[in-house]
Design a protein around this motif. Structure first.
Motif, PDB file in Angstrom:
ATOM      1  N   SER A 209      32.411  87.069  18.681  1.00  0.00           N
ATOM      2  CA  SER A 209      31.428  86.006  18.892  1.00  0.00           C
ATOM      3  C   SER A 209      31.910  85.000  19.923  1.00  0.00           C
ATOM      4  CB  SER A 209      31.138  85.290  17.568  1.00  0.00           C
ATOM      5  OG  SER A 209      30.508  86.169  16.647  1.00  0.00           O
ATOM      6  N   PHE A 210      33.180  84.616  19.852  1.00  0.00           N
ATOM      7  CA  PHE A 210      33.728  83.692  20.845  1.00  0.00           C
ATOM      8  C   PHE A 210      33.677  84.320  22.236  1.00  0.00           C
ATOM      9  CE2 PHE A 210      34.738  80.816  17.632  1.00  0.00           C
ATOM     10  CZ  PHE A 210      35.375  79.692  18.136  1.00  0.00           C
ATOM     11  N   GLN A 211      34.019  85.606  22.327  1.00  0.00           N
ATOM     12  CA  GLN A 211      33.944  86.292  23.623  1.00  0.00           C
ATOM     13  C   GLN A 211      32.522  86.263  24.160  1.00  0.00           C
ATOM     14  OE1 GLN A 211      35.466  90.485  24.329  1.00  0.00           O
ATOM     15  NE2 GLN A 211      33.270  90.842  24.472  1.00  0.00           N
ATOM     16  N   ALA A 212      31.565  86.586  23.303  1.00  0.00           N
ATOM     17  CA  ALA A 212      30.173  86.659  23.735  1.00  0.00           C
ATOM     18  C   ALA A 212      29.663  85.317  24.235  1.00  0.00           C
ATOM     19  CB  ALA A 212      29.304  87.155  22.573  1.00  0.00           C
ATOM     20  N   ILE A 213      29.935  84.262  23.479  1.00  0.00           N
ATOM     21  CA  ILE A 213      29.463  82.937  23.879  1.00  0.00           C
ATOM     22  C   ILE A 213      30.110  82.500  25.181  1.00  0.00           C
ATOM     23  CG2 ILE A 213      29.376  80.502  23.218  1.00  0.00           C
ATOM     24  CD1 ILE A 213      29.283  81.509  20.264  1.00  0.00           C
ATOM     25  N   ARG A 214      31.422  82.769  25.319  1.00  0.00           N
ATOM     26  CA  ARG A 214      32.131  82.409  26.547  1.00  0.00           C
ATOM     27  C   ARG A 214      31.551  83.134  27.762  1.00  0.00           C
ATOM     28  NH1 ARG A 214      36.802  85.703  27.041  1.00  0.00           N
ATOM     29  NH2 ARG A 214      35.756  86.597  28.845  1.00  0.00           N
ATOM     30  N   ILE A 215      31.308  84.433  27.627  1.00  0.00           N
ATOM     31  CA  ILE A 215      30.751  85.210  28.733  1.00  0.00           C
ATOM     32  C   ILE A 215      29.381  84.674  29.123  1.00  0.00           C
ATOM     33  CG2 ILE A 215      29.809  87.475  29.348  1.00  0.00           C
ATOM     34  CD1 ILE A 215      32.112  88.725  27.771  1.00  0.00           C
ATOM     35  N   PHE A 216      28.565  84.369  28.129  1.00  0.00           N
ATOM     36  CA  PHE A 216      27.216  83.862  28.393  1.00  0.00           C
ATOM     37  C   PHE A 216      27.257  82.492  29.056  1.00  0.00           C
ATOM     38  CE2 PHE A 216      23.696  81.179  26.911  1.00  0.00           C
ATOM     39  CZ  PHE A 216      22.625  81.857  27.479  1.00  0.00           C
ATOM     40  N   ILE A 217      28.047  81.575  28.505  1.00  0.00           N
ATOM     41  CA  ILE A 217      28.117  80.214  29.037  1.00  0.00           C
ATOM     42  C   ILE A 217      28.567  80.211  30.489  1.00  0.00           C
ATOM     43  CG2 ILE A 217      29.437  78.047  28.883  1.00  0.00           C
ATOM     44  CD1 ILE A 217      27.209  78.218  26.835  1.00  0.00           C
ATOM     45  N   ASN A 218      29.490  81.093  30.837  1.00  0.00           N
ATOM     46  CA  ASN A 218      30.057  81.122  32.194  1.00  0.00           C
ATOM     47  C   ASN A 218      29.395  82.139  33.125  1.00  0.00           C
ATOM     48  OD1 ASN A 218      32.516  79.223  32.067  1.00  0.00           O
ATOM     49  ND2 ASN A 218      32.766  80.461  30.230  1.00  0.00           N
ATOM     50  N   ARG A 219      28.361  82.811  32.655  1.00  0.00           N
ATOM     51  CA  ARG A 219      27.647  83.813  33.475  1.00  0.00           C
ATOM     52  C   ARG A 219      28.625  84.836  34.072  1.00  0.00           C
ATOM     53  NH1 ARG A 219      22.879  83.330  35.666  1.00  0.00           N
ATOM     54  NH2 ARG A 219      23.691  84.073  37.647  1.00  0.00           N
ATOM     55  N   GLU A 220      29.567  85.264  33.272  1.00  0.00           N
ATOM     56  CA  GLU A 220      30.650  86.082  33.800  1.00  0.00           C
ATOM     57  C   GLU A 220      30.186  87.432  34.332  1.00  0.00           C
ATOM     58  OE1 GLU A 220      34.197  86.231  31.315  1.00  0.00           O
ATOM     59  OE2 GLU A 220      33.667  84.275  30.485  1.00  0.00           O
ATOM     60  N   LEU A 221      29.295  88.098  33.636  1.00  0.00           N
ATOM     61  CA  LEU A 221      28.870  89.424  34.083  1.00  0.00           C
ATOM     62  C   LEU A 221      27.950  89.337  35.292  1.00  0.00           C
ATOM     63  CD1 LEU A 221      28.368  91.334  30.716  1.00  0.00           C
ATOM     64  CD2 LEU A 221      30.447  90.957  32.060  1.00  0.00           C
ATOM     65  N   ALA A 222      27.070  88.347  35.307  1.00  0.00           N
ATOM     66  CA  ALA A 222      26.208  88.154  36.481  1.00  0.00           C
ATOM     67  C   ALA A 222      27.042  87.795  37.700  1.00  0.00           C
ATOM     68  CB  ALA A 222      25.176  87.060  36.196  1.00  0.00           C
ATOM     69  N   ASP A 223      28.043  86.922  37.519  1.00  0.00           N
ATOM     70  CA  ASP A 223      28.922  86.560  38.629  1.00  0.00           C
ATOM     71  C   ASP A 223      29.706  87.772  39.117  1.00  0.00           C
ATOM     72  OD1 ASP A 223      28.079  83.970  38.568  1.00  0.00           O
ATOM     73  OD2 ASP A 223      30.032  83.087  38.106  1.00  0.00           O
ATOM     74  N   LEU A 224      30.116  88.640  38.188  1.00  0.00           N
ATOM     75  CA  LEU A 224      30.861  89.831  38.587  1.00  0.00           C
ATOM     76  C   LEU A 224      30.006  90.735  39.467  1.00  0.00           C
ATOM     77  CD1 LEU A 224      33.266  91.740  38.487  1.00  0.00           C
ATOM     78  CD2 LEU A 224      32.460  92.545  36.249  1.00  0.00           C
ATOM     79  N   GLU A 225      28.773  90.960  39.078  1.00  0.00           N
ATOM     80  CA  GLU A 225      27.898  91.815  39.883  1.00  0.00           C
ATOM     81  C   GLU A 225      27.678  91.228  41.278  1.00  0.00           C
ATOM     82  OE1 GLU A 225      24.502  92.048  37.343  1.00  0.00           O
ATOM     83  OE2 GLU A 225      25.256  93.821  36.271  1.00  0.00           O
ATOM     84  N   THR A 226      27.421  89.927  41.340  1.00  0.00           N
ATOM     85  CA  THR A 226      27.225  89.276  42.629  1.00  0.00           C
ATOM     86  C   THR A 226      28.500  89.289  43.456  1.00  0.00           C
ATOM     87  OG1 THR A 226      25.559  87.805  41.656  1.00  0.00           O
ATOM     88  CG2 THR A 226      26.524  87.125  43.749  1.00  0.00           C
ATOM     89  N   GLY A 227      29.628  89.033  42.798  1.00  0.00           N
ATOM     90  CA  GLY A 227      30.908  88.998  43.497  1.00  0.00           C
ATOM     91  C   GLY A 227      31.320  90.340  44.059  1.00  0.00           C
ATOM     92  N   LEU A 228      31.034  91.409  43.350  1.00  0.00           N
ATOM     93  CA  LEU A 228      31.360  92.744  43.857  1.00  0.00           C
ATOM     94  C   LEU A 228      30.558  93.057  45.117  1.00  0.00           C
ATOM     95  CD1 LEU A 228      31.543  94.734  40.499  1.00  0.00           C
ATOM     96  CD2 LEU A 228      33.466  94.194  42.010  1.00  0.00           C
TER      97      LEU A 228
END
Length: 319
Positions: A209-228
């Protein structure tokens, strides 16, 4: 699934998979390299040691504390430029416009972030429920949990944490916040643990749950796709892309991105081939993991996966 939000610890002295990253980047003395996740500079030091007077090292991080460290340690080196921001914005940084010979992304949260209770990343240290990698941008985890409805919370826990008890946890959060605001990491972790099934847990019940909330709050997966996409656009022919992932969601995106640019999709015999596939990346070896010696010395390396690819010449370009 093991995450850096749990037991893994980042060490400035033991950057994860250091030797493999240096081998993958194949640093040239006069090349230009970007470390999009500076952290505390473990990999950056290795790149800089391999650069000559004509080389260039570009450092990015959205954490102001990481940028402060970069400024203190590398700000006086004329070969180094520093930019505070997400690697998703690397193509907007003028310093990358001339092209790059290598890009390194070491994903996820770092141990300095975990170790400071006030950052709110760790359920092992009670602190404000924040979780923002850039504390000056966006809303905190506490602010989001205060306004999100039950379905939205459950969706985030399931999508980004693969938490099977997502609905039960979301229901408990909504019920608890009606009594008092959820403002502390220990408060949230205890609440999650209280509604999880009894039994033997290899990880803390709140880990996913902590991982999920952190990823969502920081837009980590969306940023990864854009960054790649941005990294591929900025790499010179022959430039290297090296990405270290720490959980399956990140690694799946990296794997699909590299494969999608390296090999043609399966042919459909019922559809005419409109355009021939032209690869723009070459996969360099298989996914790499840390060896036993490194995982013994640095527990966070257990879940690390490194993928490396090389940019190919554009079709019709001079060799």
């Amino acid at each position: 699934m093991v995450t850096r939000g749990g037991a893994e610890i980042r060490s400035a002295h033991l950057p994860v998979m250091f030797a493999q990253v240096m081998e993958g980047l194949q640093v040239k003395a006069d090349g230009t390299y970007l470390d999009g996740t500076f952290g505390r500079g473990g990999h950056a030091r290795g790149v800089l040691q391999r650069l000559g007077p004509g080389g260039r090292l570009l450092l990015m991080d959205k954490d102001p504390e990481a940028i402060a460290v970069a400024g203190r340690e590398f700000g006086g080196d004329p070969r180094v430029a520093i930019f505070r921001g997400s690697f998703a914005d690397l193509a907007r940084w003028d310093a990358t416009a001339a092209g790059l010979d290598g890009v390194l992304l070491d994903l996820g949260v770092s141990s300095p972030q975990l170790d400071v209770a006030e950052r709110g990343f760790s359920f092992g240290k009670d602190g404000p429920l924040d979780m923002r990698m850039d504390p000056d941008s966006g809303e905190s985890a506490a602010q989001w949990l205060a306004r999100a409805d039950e379905q939205a919370i459950a969706d985030v826990l399931w999508t980004y944490g693969e938490e099977r008890m997502s609905r039960r946890i979301a229901r408990a959060i909504v019920a608890a916040r009606a009594q008092q605001p959820i403002l502390r990491t220990a408060q949230l972790a205890g609440l999650i643990a209280s509604v999880m099934p009894r039994g033997e847990h290899k990880i803390h019940p709140a880990t996913r749950s902590f991982q999920a909330i952190r990823i969502f709050i920081n837009r980590e997966l969306a940023d990864l796709e854009t960054g790649l996409d941005a990294a591929l656009a900025r790499l010179h022919t022959g430039g290297r892309l090296a990405v270290i992932s720490f959980h399956s969601l990140e690694d799946r995106i990296v794997k699909r991105f590299i494969a999608g640019h390296a090999k043609a999709p399966p042919a459909n015999r019922r559809m005419p081939e409109l355009n021939a596939f032209v690869p723009t990346l070459r996969t360099l070896g298989n996914a790499q993991k840390a060896d036993a010696a490194e995982t013994a010395a640095n527990p966070r390396a257990r879940s690390a996966v490194l993928r490396v690819a090389e940019k190919l010449a554009a079709q019709g370009a001079a060799p």
